[in-house]
Write a protein that holds these residues in place. Structure first.
Motif, short mmCIF file in Angstrom:
data_model
loop_
_atom_site.label_atom_id
_atom_site.label_comp_id
_atom_site.label_asym_id
_atom_site.label_seq_id
_atom_site.Cartn_x
_atom_site.Cartn_y
_atom_site.Cartn_z
N ASP A 462 17.27 -2.25 -73.22
CA ASP A 462 16.53 -2.73 -74.41
C ASP A 462 15.32 -1.85 -74.66
OD1 ASP A 462 18.09 -5.05 -74.72
OD2 ASP A 462 16.83 -6.19 -73.32
N VAL A 463 14.58 -1.62 -73.59
CA VAL A 463 13.31 -0.90 -73.75
C VAL A 463 13.57 0.54 -74.20
CG1 VAL A 463 11.20 -0.17 -72.60
CG2 VAL A 463 12.21 -2.38 -72.04
N ARG A 464 14.61 1.13 -73.63
CA ARG A 464 14.93 2.52 -74.03
C ARG A 464 15.26 2.57 -75.52
NH1 ARG A 464 18.31 4.63 -68.84
NH2 ARG A 464 16.62 5.91 -68.01
N ARG A 465 16.00 1.59 -75.97
CA ARG A 465 16.36 1.54 -77.40
C ARG A 465 15.10 1.37 -78.26
NH1 ARG A 465 21.01 0.46 -80.72
NH2 ARG A 465 20.78 2.42 -81.83
N LEU A 466 14.27 0.42 -77.85
CA LEU A 466 13.07 0.12 -78.65
C LEU A 466 12.08 1.28 -78.64
CD1 LEU A 466 12.66 -3.63 -77.65
CD2 LEU A 466 13.23 -2.75 -79.92
N ALA A 467 12.18 2.13 -77.61
CA ALA A 467 11.28 3.29 -77.54
C ALA A 467 11.55 4.28 -78.68
CB ALA A 467 11.43 3.98 -76.19
N GLU A 468 12.70 4.13 -79.34
CA GLU A 468 13.01 5.02 -80.47
C GLU A 468 12.26 4.60 -81.74
OE1 GLU A 468 17.29 5.14 -81.02
OE2 GLU A 468 17.57 5.07 -78.85
#
Ligand SMILES: Cc1cc2nc3c(=O)[nH]c(=O)nc-3n(C[C@H](O)[C@H](O)[C@H](O)COP(=O)(O)O)c2cc1C
Length: 614
Positions: A462-468
């Protein structure tokens, strides 16, 4: 006896009152363009009762129109219209007067709150208007007041004090209170005297008044300055039709007065009630969700306790210490009172505040006042809130921006609550493609935006995705505090749904793990939350690298008592944080972030996920 028309005097209150009274009767009415006038000499109000076939015609309407009106017309020599007042939200006309009085208070008086002595219609009107206008209300009642009236007062958010054997004794008791006393004040009486007059394009407006002028010209005397004073009056005009709802029967359910609103406002009421009255927390067996973090003690802190400075600059505002009151509520009168108490305390203590989901204000703008807190908290960091999934149900960035501007928010947080929506019978579960919609919204809203969970935390993926996304912050809100799955379990109707919710009550990424995932894999500031219960927990989260912290449940419980109770909680929180900073030799938050600490391996996100998302 005749009818005397006078130019409007209290446009702000009458416009607010009109919004308050508006039932969701979608049948257009000839009175839908009414302009409200105020006069002490006007004896009979001027709304035409609906025809008998119209939905919700009050019982006895025919009798009044056919029998009573002619008598009054004969005596007055004028055309007379009657208006039934008991279907109003509080069961009487007194709401107008109370609202007018509240709106005449200056910001300082509003912050102090108001008191009244009455267990009847006046008390109800005072409390309801106070809730809508952002004023804390205490109502003194005599011993022996009916339990039904007391319950109604409380349901509107009043704090009820029993004093003496009659209202006069109760009234004496309030004279010593350090608040604004509500009694037969001029503004109250003038507000109560305000009545409705058909606007220029309504059928009745084309009839003449006794003095020969058409009523549309009377309505035309409305002073432009009046509407300029009122933020509410700048909103689009709303249908106002006072007919069509049961009167006193609704008193105990003020949030339910509008049947069309029931699903969303009653859900909010359920959530608040369950959070206040039931065991809805799921802390880990070994203590608080953040207890596993240990900080290195300094026997020689090399600073004075008084030198510790926990303040910070965040999202353009200065916080006295790094805490935001978590997103919680709004949308019902009780929630409005709670929001104002939370905000009053936030202003007093210098912390931030996140509002509860404002979706209800999008669908029913008449509820937006329950989110309005700027008048009691002009300086706080204020964050607007909406379920991200609403972006998949037609809500767009300009609407979100409007919600934020409406409350004077500095930032917006979108909450992700897939588990809760899945467990709700009325849940919004179209989460497919939400990342794209979120990205578009965040890029165009024009305010700092954040994303939060509501108690199930974030995974590494989730966090990796939201980091975009160009986010200003993430709020980690993991498992270990309030469990929305437990709350929805209490609301579930059938046995299977209850079992499912019970099975998921402990679902999600633990708070510490979620926080570490946000810190390690995210690209933005992180607010630590989810079972964060003290300044000690905050110190632990800040030492790990969080920028700020948020706490929800304990503060809403305090707010259900008073704003002073919230202030007590916040001061205790700050004291604990400052004490731990002192004991770790951290003069400020930057120093706290470099304090040596220990985190058990099992809460590390990579280990917790067993490498699956890493
Ligand atoms: C009564 C109540 C209402 C809440 N409503 C919202 C909401 O509308 N929007 C939201 O993002 N979170 C909402 N939350 C979740 C909190 O903001 C928070 O993320 C969660 O409760 C975990 O924090 P806590 O353990 O300190 O309560 C609500 C929490 C409570 C207790």
């Amino acid at each position: 006896m005749g009818l005397h028309w006078k130019r409007p005097e209290h446009t702000e209150s009458t416009t607010r009152a009109r919004a308050l009274w508006r039932p969701k009767n979608r049948v257009p009415s000839p009175t839908s363009r009414m302009t409200v006038l105020s006069t002490r000499r006007l004896l009979v109000s001027a709304a035409t009762p609906p025809p008998p076939t119209q939905r919700g015609t009050p019982a006895g309407g025919d009798h009044f129109r056919e029998r009573i009106a002619p008598i009054l017309e004969e005596r007055s020599g004028a055309r007379v219209y009657l208006k039934l007042e008991n279907p109003q939200r509080t069961g009487s006309f007194k709401l107008r007067g109370a609202l007018n009085r509240w709106l005449s208070l200056d910001p300082d008086q509003r912050t102090r709150g108001v008191v009244a002595a009455s267990s009847g219609n006046h008390g109800m009107a005072v409390t309801c208007a106070a809730g809508e206008a952002g004023v804390d209300a205490v109502v003194f009642v005599p011993r022996g007041a009916s339990p039904i009236e007391l319950a109604a007062l409380r349901s509107f958010g009043a704090r009820v004090r029993v004093k003496g054997n009659d209202c006069l004794v109760a009234e004496d008791a309030i004279r010593s209170a350090l608040r604004v006393v509500v009694g037969q004040h001029r503004t109250l009486i003038e507000g109560a005297a305000a009545v409705a007059v058909p606007g220029p394009d309504s059928r009745a407006s084309r009839r003449s008044t006794p003095n020969g002028r058409s009523r549309s010209s009377c309505a035309g005397e409305h002073r432009p300055g009046d509407s300029a004073r009122s933020p509410v009056s700048r909103r689009p005009r709303r249908l106002w039709n006072a007919h069509g709802r049961a009167g006193c029967a609704n008193r105990l359910q003020p949030a339910d007065w509008n049947p069309m609103d029931r699903p969303i406002s009653s859900r909010k009421q359920d959530h608040l009630r369950l959070a206040l009255e039931h065991d809805v927390e799921r802390p880990p067996a070994d203590g608080s969700a953040f207890a596993a973090v240990e900080l290195a003690h300094r026997a020689l802190p090399e600073l004075d306790l008084d030198e510790v400075d926990p303040s910070l600059e965040f999202l353009g505002r200065r916080l006295a210490f790094p805490l935001l009151i978590g997103s919680m509520t709004g949308g019902t009168p009780q929630a409005g009172v709670i929001n104002r108490r939370l905000a009053t305390a936030a202003q007093h203590c210098g912390v931030g505040m996140c509002l509860g989901s404002q979706r209800i204000a999008l669908e029913h703008p008449e509820h937006s006042a329950t989110f309005a807190v700027r008048h009691v908290a002009p300086d706080i960091l204020l964050v607007a809130n909406l379920g991200a999934v609403q972006l998949n149900y037609g809500v767009d960035a300009p609407q979100v921006r409007h919600l934020a501007d409406d409350v004077g928010a500095d930032a917006v947080v979108f909450h992700l609550n897939a588990a809760q929506e899945a467990l709700q019978p009325e849940g919004d579960t179209r989460f497919g493609g939400l990342f794209e919609a979120l990205g578009e919204a965040v890029e165009t809203i024009g305010l700092p935006c954040g994303v939060k969970e509501v108690g199930c935390g974030f995974s590494i993926a989730d966090v990796r995705r939201l980091a975009e996304l160009p986010l200003a912050f993430l709020e980690s809100a993991g498992r270990g505090g309030t469990s929305w799955n437990a709350i929805e379990g209490q609301r579930a109707q059938g046995e299977h749904d209850r079992d499912l919710a019970a099975g998921l009550a402990d679902w999600g990424t633990p708070s510490l793990t979620s926080l570490l995932a946000c810190l390690r894999y995210g690209a933005t500031d992180v607010i630590a939350s989810g079972g964060l219960r003290s300044g000690l927990d905050a110190a632990r989260a800040l030492a790990l690298g969080a920028t700020a912290t948020a706490m929800a449940l304990p503060l809403v419980r305090a707010a259900a008592r008073s704003s002073e109770a919230v202030i007590d909680e916040l001061e205790a929180f700050k004291k604990a944080l400052v004490t731990v900073m002192f004991l770790t030799g951290a003069r400020d938050l930057a120093a706290l972030r470099s304090v040596p600490h220990r985190v058990p391996p099992q809460v590390q996100p990579e280990i917790w996920e067993d490498g699956a998302g890493a």
